[in-house]
Motif scaffolding. Structure first.
Motif, mmCIF file in Angstrom:
data_model
loop_
_atom_site.group_PDB
_atom_site.id
_atom_site.type_symbol
_atom_site.label_atom_id
_atom_site.label_comp_id
_atom_site.label_asym_id
_atom_site.label_seq_id
_atom_site.Cartn_x
_atom_site.Cartn_y
_atom_site.Cartn_z
ATOM 1 N N ALA A 9 45.729 45.124 42.938
ATOM 2 C CA ALA A 9 45.921 43.798 42.358
ATOM 3 C C ALA A 9 46.419 43.923 40.926
ATOM 4 N N ASN A 45 49.368 42.309 38.122
ATOM 5 C CA ASN A 45 48.745 41.430 37.127
ATOM 6 C C ASN A 45 47.874 40.364 37.776
ATOM 7 N N PHE A 46 47.211 40.774 38.816
ATOM 8 C CA PHE A 46 46.393 39.836 39.573
ATOM 9 C C PHE A 46 44.927 40.221 39.388
ATOM 10 N N ASN A 47 44.097 39.232 39.127
ATOM 11 C CA ASN A 47 42.678 39.476 38.871
ATOM 12 C C ASN A 47 41.854 39.416 40.165
ATOM 13 N N TYR A 48 41.511 40.594 40.682
ATOM 14 C CA TYR A 48 40.771 40.686 41.947
ATOM 15 C C TYR A 48 39.403 40.008 41.876
ATOM 16 N N LYS A 49 39.100 39.198 42.877
ATOM 17 C CA LYS A 49 37.757 38.629 42.994
ATOM 18 C C LYS A 49 37.063 39.083 44.272
#
Lengths: 134, 134
Positions: free
Chosen positions: A109, A113-117
């Motif tokens: 992620a 630039n993706f914020n993993y949840k």
DNA sequence: CTTAAAATGTTATATTATAACATTACAATA
DNA sequence: TATTGTAATGTTATAATATAACATTTTAAG
């Protein structure tokens, strides 16, 4: 406050019980038909029990099959994320536990630039039994 | 035999067109309502077009949302496996391409004596834009 | 042209899931 | 124990998602 499992209501226990005693994931209406003798009469009663059981991590939903499976891991922390091996031949389902998955996905992620949840992972193929038979 | 995209039929083109021009995944009935002026009148016409587009890899289904997205990768080989980053805030979807995922999942499956064939992966979190806004 | 496979059009129906609202159970605590 | 707020329940109706069945038409390959 006792453990969540102790606090289950009648409907929740009924639904969890049938899932825990099933060798495969079940669909909501299958559950409904199977337990109409136990006081559950409407889909909503099943869905509400499922929602709660999912919330506390006792049950997971398998999205691609619209079906539900009881979690066998004592203190399952998969309240949000799930990872399954799904046999295309016999429909058996195994839950993956190793949580290196978490850090691996975080990195993937990150590259975007993706914020993993959280995640859902469904791996399809042949389970050990079915591999041998074919 | 020309490229698959050249051979699309009218309904298939109509459905693919609306998906390609959407900034987010669409649901089957949203597609239906949006294109009833173009000769498509029934759900089945949409589902049949979607089935074909999925089969040839031009469209992927996002299982957890019952929605469909056009693939932007020219020679997308994700006819079977899919990997998405899904923003929980704005519902945008990015498809992961790096196919190190394949070998990673193969290994995970191997540990469980499971024969990997394909996978669906859905990673939820915050996209770059929404990270900045929050 | 012929022909076989694929796609279409259409109606009906199956499957999965939620809305709305009145009622009841239950645990915390004043 | 009386109160009270939250969660769960029961019930009816309906929304949302997807497929069955079958007659017809289009298409592309030989």
């Amino acid at each position: 406050m006792a453990l969540a499992s102790v606090n289950l209501t009648k409907n929740q226990k009924t639904v969890l019980d049938i899932l825990e005693n099933s060798s495969e994931p079940l669909k909501a209406y299958t559950i409904l038909f199977d337990i109409q003798k136990k006081g559950i009469k409407s889909p909503l009663q099943v869905y509400r029990a499922l929602d709660k059981l999912i919330e506390i991590g006792k049950v997971h939903k398998i999205e691609s099959r619209n079906s539900y499976v009881a979690c066998k891991h004592e203190g399952c922390n998969a309240k949000t994320s799930t990872s399954f091996l799904i046999c295309e031949n016999c429909d058996s389902v195994t839950e993956l536990t190793g949580n290196n998955l978490f850090s691996y996905f975080s990195k993937q992620a990150e590259k975007n630039n993706f914020n993993y949840k959280k995640h859902n992972l469904e791996i399809f193929g042949l389970c050990e039994n079915c591999k041998l038979k074919n």
